[in-house]
Design a protein around this motif. Structure first.
Motif, PDB file in Angstrom:
ATOM      1  N   VAL A 379       0.446 122.150 -37.599  1.00  0.00           N
ATOM      2  CA  VAL A 379       0.395 120.523 -37.009  1.00  0.00           C
ATOM      3  C   VAL A 379       1.540 120.372 -36.194  1.00  0.00           C
ATOM      4  O   VAL A 379       2.557 121.067 -36.307  1.00  0.00           O
ATOM      5  CB  VAL A 379       0.634 119.873 -38.178  1.00  0.00           C
ATOM      6  N   ALA A 380       1.439 119.527 -35.506  1.00  0.00           N
ATOM      7  CA  ALA A 380       2.720 119.090 -34.484  1.00  0.00           C
ATOM      8  C   ALA A 380       3.437 117.842 -35.139  1.00  0.00           C
ATOM      9  O   ALA A 380       3.036 117.117 -35.624  1.00  0.00           O
ATOM     10  CB  ALA A 380       2.052 118.481 -33.123  1.00  0.00           C
ATOM     11  N   PRO A 381       4.808 118.041 -35.216  1.00  0.00           N
ATOM     12  CA  PRO A 381       5.577 117.220 -35.438  1.00  0.00           C
ATOM     13  C   PRO A 381       5.688 115.879 -34.730  1.00  0.00           C
ATOM     14  O   PRO A 381       5.854 115.861 -33.574  1.00  0.00           O
ATOM     15  CB  PRO A 381       6.961 117.898 -35.754  1.00  0.00           C
ATOM     16  N   GLY A 382       5.554 114.713 -35.258  1.00  0.00           N
ATOM     17  CA  GLY A 382       5.625 113.554 -34.677  1.00  0.00           C
ATOM     18  C   GLY A 382       7.027 113.325 -33.953  1.00  0.00           C
ATOM     19  O   GLY A 382       6.996 112.604 -33.042  1.00  0.00           O
ATOM     20  N   SER A 383       8.127 114.047 -34.485  1.00  0.00           N
ATOM     21  CA  SER A 383       9.340 113.849 -33.561  1.00  0.00           C
ATOM     22  C   SER A 383       9.084 114.705 -32.356  1.00  0.00           C
ATOM     23  O   SER A 383      10.079 114.233 -31.528  1.00  0.00           O
ATOM     24  CB  SER A 383      10.433 114.438 -34.421  1.00  0.00           C
ATOM     25  N   ALA A 384       8.208 115.305 -32.015  1.00  0.00           N
ATOM     26  CA  ALA A 384       8.140 115.915 -30.749  1.00  0.00           C
ATOM     27  C   ALA A 384       7.784 114.788 -29.722  1.00  0.00           C
ATOM     28  O   ALA A 384       7.823 114.999 -28.385  1.00  0.00           O
ATOM     29  CB  ALA A 384       7.044 116.972 -30.821  1.00  0.00           C
ATOM     30  N   PHE A 385       7.177 113.603 -30.134  1.00  0.00           N
ATOM     31  CA  PHE A 385       6.597 112.581 -29.148  1.00  0.00           C
ATOM     32  C   PHE A 385       7.852 111.407 -29.013  1.00  0.00           C
ATOM     33  O   PHE A 385       7.578 110.493 -28.638  1.00  0.00           O
ATOM     34  CB  PHE A 385       5.255 112.188 -29.808  1.00  0.00           C
ATOM     35  N   GLY A 386       8.895 111.675 -29.509  1.00  0.00           N
ATOM     36  CA  GLY A 386      10.030 110.915 -29.373  1.00  0.00           C
ATOM     37  C   GLY A 386      10.142 109.547 -30.204  1.00  0.00           C
ATOM     38  O   GLY A 386       9.455 109.512 -31.566  1.00  0.00           O
ATOM     39  N   GLN A 387      10.744 108.485 -29.938  1.00  0.00           N
ATOM     40  CA  GLN A 387      11.031 107.459 -30.600  1.00  0.00           C
ATOM     41  C   GLN A 387       9.883 106.948 -31.057  1.00  0.00           C
ATOM     42  O   GLN A 387       8.728 106.773 -30.392  1.00  0.00           O
ATOM     43  CB  GLN A 387      11.853 106.401 -29.727  1.00  0.00           C
ATOM     44  N   GLY A 388       9.906 106.557 -32.495  1.00  0.00           N
ATOM     45  CA  GLY A 388       8.676 106.073 -33.242  1.00  0.00           C
ATOM     46  C   GLY A 388       8.028 107.001 -33.876  1.00  0.00           C
ATOM     47  O   GLY A 388       6.737 106.780 -34.458  1.00  0.00           O
ATOM     48  N   GLY A 389       7.952 108.158 -33.465  1.00  0.00           N
ATOM     49  CA  GLY A 389       6.959 109.420 -34.040  1.00  0.00           C
ATOM     50  C   GLY A 389       7.685 110.261 -35.272  1.00  0.00           C
ATOM     51  O   GLY A 389       7.147 111.058 -35.782  1.00  0.00           O
ATOM     52  N   GLU A 390       8.859 109.760 -35.555  1.00  0.00           N
ATOM     53  CA  GLU A 390       9.622 110.440 -36.682  1.00  0.00           C
ATOM     54  C   GLU A 390       8.911 110.830 -38.047  1.00  0.00           C
ATOM     55  O   GLU A 390       9.003 111.569 -38.534  1.00  0.00           O
ATOM     56  CB  GLU A 390      11.003 110.192 -36.852  1.00  0.00           C
ATOM     57  N   ALA A 391       8.148 109.460 -38.120  1.00  0.00           N
ATOM     58  CA  ALA A 391       7.539 109.651 -39.700  1.00  0.00           C
ATOM     59  C   ALA A 391       6.072 110.144 -39.821  1.00  0.00           C
ATOM     60  O   ALA A 391       5.382 109.855 -40.538  1.00  0.00           O
ATOM     61  CB  ALA A 391       7.731 108.114 -40.096  1.00  0.00           C
ATOM     62  N   TYR A 392       5.584 110.538 -38.660  1.00  0.00           N
ATOM     63  CA  TYR A 392       4.359 111.145 -38.308  1.00  0.00           C
ATOM     64  C   TYR A 392       4.113 112.641 -38.025  1.00  0.00           C
ATOM     65  O   TYR A 392       5.119 113.126 -37.515  1.00  0.00           O
ATOM     66  CB  TYR A 392       3.747 110.266 -37.262  1.00  0.00           C
ATOM     67  N   LEU A 393       2.874 113.057 -38.193  1.00  0.00           N
ATOM     68  CA  LEU A 393       2.382 114.393 -37.943  1.00  0.00           C
ATOM     69  C   LEU A 393       1.120 114.258 -37.293  1.00  0.00           C
ATOM     70  O   LEU A 393       0.390 113.138 -37.296  1.00  0.00           O
ATOM     71  CB  LEU A 393       2.086 115.055 -39.254  1.00  0.00           C
ATOM     72  N   ARG A 394       0.899 115.212 -36.195  1.00  0.00           N
ATOM     73  CA  ARG A 394      -0.606 115.167 -35.393  1.00  0.00           C
ATOM     74  C   ARG A 394      -1.179 116.108 -35.474  1.00  0.00           C
ATOM     75  O   ARG A 394      -0.735 117.455 -35.745  1.00  0.00           O
ATOM     76  CB  ARG A 394      -0.082 114.689 -33.855  1.00  0.00           C
TER      77      ARG A 394
END
Length: 419
Positions: A379-394
């Protein structure tokens, strides 16, 4: 179950972005000697690729990290490329693209959005990434600000930085009933005298949000009144799940508006490796984009362009089947994780990505590594998508529904016991 062999993590960098120790030694010693500007030496490694590189070749890993489907390019497109090669169409060609492809792009937009763009406003690029690069090269000066709703595709952010621009992030909001939304008051409040561009990606990677047509109208009116450019990335327009196509700024804009629309052949026709895309520029900018194409790539491979004509003219049924297949994957993965009390599910309106949050997750990158190691799912870590993505997975669900089901089962088993 065989688990992917993942080496002990030697990667350290402030903010959690991974770096190998050998890379760090090389990076520290080489860049100062080379004299590279900060905007280049400071480019972040892509965390998605970082995770993927740990187990790309492991057959037991269900790979849902990268934004591409698992189907091969359709036969009719490959056959068109072979025929073009056989006909000797292997030489340099027009920087803007072969006339047949620009005309096919015009037909495609007339067919799907009922807009009369005109073949002379299209420029063919080496993929969607280069389309965005050239769009910003055309309008951005060092120090200019670009408003970007976030979380956002990392390539967009880094392109702005490479060109010396400044990204001004505007966070999506989340609705109580689920889903992401963009508050235009937030967007407009971020504008300053240095704002040069508002960048919109709709449908959005990674959130799955789609900008409503009325919001597009308001953004266009706002940008017109202040002389601000709009760069609109409309790559996932067909990937919607209500039976419609996503709205386009082209439906509202005049040919002379400060609007550049970017797109790619990668997603609709499973052509990620072909590296071909396009952009639409305003009237009067033909020479600018002709020069940018000439000095970036000279031209896209001629035989690939002729294959792209076949994709546009013969590929509508393939797109419909691909979207229907993705809809099955969407239902499978979203329904499965929706049953978990520690997971917040946002059913995506568009794209083929599912962006979900896990309660108590402190590092999306570390959790993504754990999922790879313990559940054999990429899975892709949400932190890869910058601000606001730290608590997510894609996850990308544009793959075989049976594979998505197995991936969902593994994720549910893992997330039930995650701490």
């Amino acid at each position: 179950m065989k688990r992917p062999a993942i080496a002990a993590d030697k990667r350290t960098k402030a903010g959690g972005s991974p770096r190998g120790t050998e890379y760090m030694d090389w990076h520290a010693s080489l860049w100062p000697v080379a004299g590279s500007p900060d905007r280049i030496s400071g480019i972040e490694l892509n965390q998605i690729c970082d995770i993927a590189d740990l187990a790309r070749e492991d057959p037991d890993v269900i790979k849902l990290w990268i934004g591409e489907g698992d189907l091969p390019t359709p036969d009719f497109i490959r056959e068109a490329a072979v025929a073009s090669l056989a006909a000797g169409q292997t030489r340099y060609t027009y920087s803007h693209g072969v006339p047949a492809l620009r005309q096919a792009l015009d037909r495609y937009h007339r067919r799907h959005w009922k807009v009369d763009v005109g073949a002379d406003r299209f420029s063919v690029t080496a993929g969607g990434v280069q389309a965005i690069m050239q769009a910003f090269q055309a309008v951005l000066s060092p120090g200019d600000e670009v408003i970007v709703p976030v979380p956002a595709w990392p390539n967009l952010v880094e392109i702005v930085r490479i060109l010396g621009g400044k990204v001004v992030p505007v966070n999506y909001r989340t609705a109580e009933q689920g889903g992401f939304r963009l508050d235009l008051d937030d967007l407009f409040a971020a504008v300053t005298p240095r704002t040069r561009v508002i960048a919109i990606n709709s449908p959005s990677n990674p959130t799955g949000w789609i900008m409503p047509r009325e919001q597009m109208r308001q953004v266009l009116d706002f940008a017109r009144s202040r002389g601000i450019w709009i760069v609109s990335d409309e790559v996932y327009a067909h990937f919607t799940y209500d039976g419609t196509i996503a709205p386009s700024f082209l439906e509202l804009a005049a040919p002379t508006d400060r609007l550049i629309v970017t797109n790619t052949f990668s997603k609709n026709w499973c052509m990620t490796g072909w590296r071909i895309g396009w952009l639409i520029y305003p009237q009067g900018m033909s020479t600018i984009f002709d020069n940018l194409s000439q000095y970036n790539t000279t031209s896209v491979a001629t035989f690939i362009q002729h294959a792209a004509v076949a994709a546009l003219d013969q590929g509508d049924d393939f797109i419909k089947a691909l979207v229907a297949r993705s809809a099955k994957g969407r239902a499978i993965i979203c329904s499965a994780l929706d049953s978990l009390p520690n997971v917040r599910v946002f059913w995506p309106e568009g794209t083929f990505y599912f962006f979900f949050s896990v309660h108590g997750m402190n590092s999306a990158y570390d959790v993504a590594r754990r999922i790879l190691r313990e559940a054999s799912v990429g899975v892709a870590p949400g932190s890869a998508f910058g601000q606001g993505g730290e608590a997510y997975l894609r996850v990308c669900f544009a793959v075989d529904p049976e594979l998505i089901q197995e991936g969902a089962n593994r994720l549910v088993d893992f997330l039930r016991k995650v701490d």
